[in-house]
Scaffold this motif. Structure first.
Motif, PDB file in Angstrom:
ATOM      1  N   UNK A   1       0.810  -1.220   0.000  1.00  0.00           N
ATOM      2  CA  UNK A   1       0.000   0.000   0.000  1.00  0.00           C
ATOM      3  C   UNK A   1       0.846   1.275   0.000  1.00  0.00           C
ATOM      4  N   UNK A   2       2.091   1.198   0.449  1.00  0.00           N
ATOM      5  CA  UNK A   2       2.943   2.389   0.503  1.00  0.00           C
ATOM      6  C   UNK A   2       3.419   2.835  -0.878  1.00  0.00           C
ATOM      7  N   UNK A   3       4.034   1.923  -1.622  1.00  0.00           N
ATOM      8  CA  UNK A   3       4.581   2.328  -2.919  1.00  0.00           C
ATOM      9  C   UNK A   3       3.831   1.721  -4.102  1.00  0.00           C
ATOM     10  N   UNK A   4       2.722   1.075  -3.840  1.00  0.00           N
ATOM     11  CA  UNK A   4       1.843   0.532  -4.880  1.00  0.00           C
ATOM     12  C   UNK A   4       2.553  -0.436  -5.823  1.00  0.00           C
ATOM     13  N   UNK A   5       3.470  -1.238  -5.282  1.00  0.00           N
ATOM     14  CA  UNK A   5       4.147  -2.271  -6.071  1.00  0.00           C
ATOM     15  C   UNK A   5       3.742  -3.636  -5.548  1.00  0.00           C
ATOM     16  N   UNK A   6       3.674  -4.591  -6.458  1.00  0.00           N
ATOM     17  CA  UNK A   6       3.390  -5.960  -6.053  1.00  0.00           C
ATOM     18  C   UNK A   6       4.659  -6.571  -5.477  1.00  0.00           C
ATOM     19  N   UNK A   7       4.504  -7.264  -4.362  1.00  0.00           N
ATOM     20  CA  UNK A   7       5.608  -7.967  -3.722  1.00  0.00           C
ATOM     21  C   UNK A   7       5.267  -9.452  -3.776  1.00  0.00           C
ATOM     22  N   UNK A   8       6.215 -10.249  -4.212  1.00  0.00           N
ATOM     23  CA  UNK A   8       5.975 -11.682  -4.408  1.00  0.00           C
ATOM     24  C   UNK A   8       6.657 -12.485  -3.314  1.00  0.00           C
ATOM     25  N   UNK A   9       5.909 -13.469  -2.805  1.00  0.00           N
ATOM     26  CA  UNK A   9       6.338 -14.319  -1.702  1.00  0.00           C
ATOM     27  C   UNK A   9       6.102 -15.778  -2.060  1.00  0.00           C
ATOM     28  N   UNK A  10       6.826 -16.688  -1.413  1.00  0.00           N
ATOM     29  CA  UNK A  10       6.429 -18.098  -1.507  1.00  0.00           C
ATOM     30  C   UNK A  10       5.063 -18.227  -0.799  1.00  0.00           C
ATOM     31  N   UNK A  11       4.238 -19.144  -1.233  1.00  0.00           N
ATOM     32  CA  UNK A  11       2.888 -19.280  -0.684  1.00  0.00           C
ATOM     33  C   UNK A  11       2.892 -19.426   0.835  1.00  0.00           C
ATOM     34  N   UNK A  12       3.832 -20.143   1.402  1.00  0.00           N
ATOM     35  CA  UNK A  12       3.868 -20.399   2.844  1.00  0.00           C
ATOM     36  C   UNK A  12       4.123 -19.132   3.654  1.00  0.00           C
TER      37      UNK A  12
END
Length: 78
Positions: free
Chosen positions: A64-75
């Motif tokens: 929400x701060x910089x409006x970029x998508x951040x990708x994580x492992x599902x877990x």
């Protein structure tokens, strides 16, 4: 005009390298950082991320701060 057929180099594919980087960054990583680290165009990164998301290996969360998508492992998704 002659054409030269190139063959793939041995080693990890771009998709495998992206997954490796995401798994080593449990705090998350953006597509731009992946693009910079792997020296690949953002369009290729997004194509690979889409496939990994469809297979439910990774998930993305909008920061929400910089409006970029951040990708994580599902877990690691909260």
């Amino acid at each position: 005009m002659s054409f030269t057929i190139i063959s793939p180099t041995p080693g990890l594919t771009t998709k495998e390298r992206i997954l490796e980087l995401i798994l080593t960054h449990p705090e998350g990583i953006t597509a731009k950082k992946l693009s910079d680290r792997l020296n690949r165009p953002i369009s290729m990164i997004n194509y690979c991320l889409k496939d990994l998301k469809e297979k439910k290996i990774i998930q993305g969360k909008l920061n929400s701060e910089d409006k970029q998508w951040i990708y994580y492992p599902v877990a690691f998704i909260n």
